[in-house]
Design a protein around this motif. Structure first.
Motif, short mmCIF file in Angstrom:
data_model
loop_
_atom_site.label_atom_id
_atom_site.label_comp_id
_atom_site.label_asym_id
_atom_site.label_seq_id
_atom_site.Cartn_x
_atom_site.Cartn_y
_atom_site.Cartn_z
N GLN A 136 0.83 -1.21 0.00
CA GLN A 136 0.00 0.00 0.00
C GLN A 136 0.86 1.25 0.00
O GLN A 136 0.58 2.20 0.72
CB GLN A 136 -0.92 0.02 1.22
N ALA A 137 1.93 1.23 -0.80
CA ALA A 137 2.82 2.37 -1.02
C ALA A 137 3.73 2.67 0.17
O ALA A 137 4.40 3.70 0.19
CB ALA A 137 2.04 3.63 -1.42
N LYS A 138 3.79 1.77 1.15
CA LYS A 138 4.72 2.00 2.26
C LYS A 138 6.14 1.64 1.83
O LYS A 138 7.12 2.14 2.39
CB LYS A 138 4.30 1.21 3.49
N LEU A 139 6.27 0.75 0.85
CA LEU A 139 7.59 0.42 0.26
C LEU A 139 7.46 0.46 -1.25
O LEU A 139 6.36 0.48 -1.80
CB LEU A 139 8.01 -1.00 0.68
N THR A 187 12.36 2.14 0.84
CA THR A 187 11.34 3.06 1.35
C THR A 187 11.28 4.28 0.42
O THR A 187 12.31 4.84 0.09
CB THR A 187 11.72 3.52 2.78
N PRO A 188 10.08 4.67 -0.01
CA PRO A 188 9.96 5.81 -0.94
C PRO A 188 10.44 7.12 -0.32
O PRO A 188 10.36 7.30 0.89
CB PRO A 188 8.46 5.89 -1.23
N SER A 233 1.37 -3.67 10.74
CA SER A 233 2.65 -4.34 11.01
C SER A 233 3.81 -3.46 10.58
O SER A 233 3.77 -2.85 9.51
CB SER A 233 2.73 -5.64 10.22
N PRO A 234 4.87 -3.38 11.39
CA PRO A 234 6.06 -2.64 10.96
C PRO A 234 6.74 -3.37 9.80
O PRO A 234 6.83 -4.60 9.81
CB PRO A 234 6.96 -2.64 12.20
N LEU A 235 7.16 -2.63 8.79
CA LEU A 235 7.77 -3.25 7.61
C LEU A 235 9.27 -2.92 7.60
O LEU A 235 9.66 -1.83 7.23
CB LEU A 235 7.11 -2.72 6.34
N ASN A 257 5.76 6.56 8.82
CA ASN A 257 5.98 6.19 7.42
C ASN A 257 4.68 6.13 6.61
O ASN A 257 4.68 5.62 5.49
CB ASN A 257 6.67 4.83 7.34
N ALA A 258 3.59 6.64 7.15
CA ALA A 258 2.33 6.60 6.40
C ALA A 258 2.50 7.39 5.10
O ALA A 258 2.97 8.53 5.12
CB ALA A 258 1.20 7.19 7.23
#
Ligand SMILES: Cc1cc2nc3c(=O)[nH]c(=O)nc-3n(C[C@H](O)[C@H](O)[C@H](O)COP(=O)(O)OP(=O)(O)OC[C@H]3O[C@@H](n4cnc5c(N)ncnc54)[C@H](O)[C@@H]3O)c2cc1C
Ligand SMILES: Nc1ncnc2c1ncn2[C@@H]1O[C@H](COP(=O)(O)O)[C@@H](O)[C@H]1O
Lengths: 313, 259
Positions: A133-136, B226-227, B15-17, A287-288
């Motif tokens: 969901q765009a978190k990565l 991470t973006p 959940s933490p990624l 990080n949202a």
């Protein structure tokens, strides 16, 4: 390298997301001199496309293709692919693309890198697509010929390079036994709220937790003289009526202030509200993805912040 | 009628990624695994179709050992039997590979309907159910918001969600593979009786060796990352009091929303 870009049309107009992906094709070509061809099922749009810098426009003239049917679309692209043998097929990531291009990928046995947001030119061509969901993000390389689609808004179609090219007109043999019989398109009766002119919107996301907590956000909205909006899960769960939904399958809004409460910022939500002049997001996850487009990123717990804020206003 | 529902185990929303050093895999210890939310709508639709049309519902997952849990949850809600495909040795980074594997397992039976979620909340290809349609040579529809079996169980009528508030009815010949959009129904909870029934329900098992599938699917993941942020963002943080004070200042003095 040879690129074939599909241009989706509706009512004689090119789909903007397709045009954005056409610009992406031109960008790739700028870096590796790839040939860029466009394929389209509408004559007026074919004419329009012939004024762009492309190697050719292929116009498929078949009455079966006048309105969308996945099976005719599939058969057409299968035939054109086999004739042209492109290294890369490019699409905008529209709902129609979601519906038929995966199947094309299986039929041609070409990997489909769906919903990309960017291309990187390193030693290889790399495609960037959001995950979780765009978190990565993930960076993908195609090992052989493949298919790519670009998320709406990844590129601007206003940047398409003009030029001129020829139109090649074709008719295809599309005799197939149809298993899908689409009916007319319709809209549900438009009841409920219209947020298109709202000045201030306080929007409720799943982070609000349960229906009882919607009242808390509503009291903040009252203090701000704001209207209420919502993300899809809030509406799916029945906390608010469908007409409050903002995003790709809901309303598009552009208020002076959009205050997102407990919304993560999935692309399907962002396309409905990123035109807001000011965006404030309250979220407990640093990080949202919503924070990436926010002017004010409020990092904290809704249930600690809102009661205080309401009291002070 | 036989209905199969594809359900995937994914990381929960909260959940933490955290990426491992290889930049390809995630640290799994801190992840809370759940059934992919869109798939719970697909399961509910299957259970409702079963109640109306006298059908059996099979649930199928491809994943690590932990993902047996999604089958248990679905069986507890009323699915009749399960298929567990171990992902050991299978390339689950590529949609073609996942769909070829699932199709190979499903081809041992004939299903009238295959229901899947519109999109997985982790990798989100939005492809698997449609690739399966091609491999098993069924009709297909995506973004389904309503279903009705018609014509003496030879066809299905579906309501499709299109862009910008448009919808469309479409009729499909069975067998068919449908991807289900969230909000189509209200997924049920498992009952105690349902939970008790799980141990008596059959789960078929497959491993890579049982399924003849090709290795190269043309798709390599180079890395995950991470973006980066694209906009100038002012971060407001601190105690609830501090945050609230700063927000009031922004709303009153910077944005002039309230006086
Ligand atoms: C084809 C398609 C169309 C779609 N159309 C739409 C659409 O039109 N509109 C739409 O909105 N979505 C749409 N979606 C769904 C979209 O992908 C997302 O799933 C959805 O937007 C997520 O909603 P959310 O942000 O409210 O929930 P979540 O993603 O679950 O986010 C909840 C957020 O709340 C935060 N949070 C939780 N508790 C607290 C707390 N106590 N304090 C502070 N923060 C907290 C969490 O950190 C999280 O970031 C569509 C999806 C698809 C595939
Ligand atoms: N490993 C898997 N096991 C079972 N079902 C899956 C798996 N991967 C994908 N699916 C199904 O396919 C849908 C779409 O997934 P995706 O193509 O990854 O977005 C999911 O919602 C599931 O219903």
């Amino acid at each position: 390298m040879k690129i074939l870009c599909f241009i989706q049309t509706l009512d004689g107009k090119a789909n903007n997301n397709s045009l954005e992906s056409l610009f992406a094709a031109q960008e790739i070509s700028k870096n590796n001199n790839a040939e860029v061809h466009a394929v389209v099922f509408n004559k007026d749009v074919a004419t329009k496309l012939s004024s762009y810098k492309l190697n050719s426009v292929i116009y498929i003239n078949n009455s079966e293709l006048e309105t969308y049917n996945p099976e005719y679309y599939l058969k057409s692209l299968e035939l054109i692919n086999n004739e042209l043998n492109p290294d890369l097929l490019i699409f905008g990531h529209s709902y129609e693309t979601r519906d038929w291009v995966p199947r094309l990928s299986a039929r041609l046995d070409k990997a489909f890198v769906s919903d990309c947001v960017n291309v990187q030119f390193e030693s290889d061509l790399h495609f960037i697509r959001p995950i979780y969901q765009a978190k990565l993000n993930e960076k993908i390389k195609l090992n052989n010929q493949g298919i790519v689609s670009f998320q709406a808004g990844s590129y601007s179609y206003e940047n398409i390079i003009e030029g001129s090219c020829s139109i090649e007109e074709k008719s295809l043999d599309l005799q197939i036994d149809l298993t899908v019989r689409p009916g007319e398109r319709f809209k549900e009766s438009a009841e409920g709220v219209d947020l298109s002119n709202a000045e201030v919107i306080v929007s409720i996301g799943r982070g609000v937790g349960k229906i009882e907590n919607v009242e808390l956000v509503k009291s903040l909205a009252e203090k701000l003289n704001a209207q209420i909006g919502a993300s899809r899960p809030v509406v799916d769960a029945g906390w608010l009526d469908h007409s409050y939904q903002i995003g790709s399958s809901g309303q598009t809004v552009s208020p002076k202030l959009y205050l997102a409460v407990g919304i993560s910022g999935a692309i399907q939500h962002l396309v409905g509200m990123k035109g807001a002049k000011n965006i404030i997001a309250i979220n407990k996850d640093p990080n949202a993805p919503i924070f990436e487009i926010s002017d004010y990123a409020v990092l904290g717990d809704i249930f600690e912040i809102l009661p205080k804020l309401i009291e002070e206003l | 009628m036989k209905i199969c529902v594809l359900i995937k185990q994914v990381a929960s929303e909260d959940s933490p990624l955290l990426l491992n050093e290889d930049k390809l895999t995630l640290k799994t210890d801190s992840i809370n695994f759940v059934s992919n939310e869109p798939d719970t709508y697909a399961l509910e639709e299957a259970l409702q179709l079963k109640e109306k049309n006298d059908a059996t519902v099979t649930v199928c997952t491809l994943g690590p050992e932990s993902s047996r849990q999604v089958l248990k949850d679905a069986l507890a809600k009323g699915a009749d039997n399960g298929i567990f495909i171990s992902d050991d040795g299978i390339d689950t980074s590529s949609p073609l590979s996942i769909a070829k594997t699932i199709s190979a397992a499903l081809s041992n039976d004939t299903y009238d309907l295959i229901l899947s979620g519109l999109q997985s909340n982790d990798i989100g290809f939005s492809q698997v159910g449609l690739l399966v349609a091609e491999y098993l040579n069924t009709s297909h529809a995506s973004l389904v918001m309503g279903t009705e079996i018609i014509n003496d169980k030879s066809d299905i009528k579906v309501k499709l969600e299109l862009e910008n508030g448009w919808f469309q009815w479409s009729e499909l010949s069975l067998p068919s593979s449908l991807t289900i959009q969230s909000g189509i129904n209200s997924p049920r909870y498992a009952t105690l009786k349902g939970i008790m029934s799980v141990k008596n329900k059959e789960v078929k098992e497959y491993t890579k060796n049982d399924l003849a599938i090709s290795e190269d699917n043309g798709y390599s993941v180079v890395e995950k990352f991470t973006p980066l942020k694209s906009k100038e963002t002012t971060t407001i943080q601190g105690s609830a009091d501090e945050i609230s004070n700063q927000l009031v200042d922004v709303l009153k003095n910077k944005l002039r929303i309230v006086s």
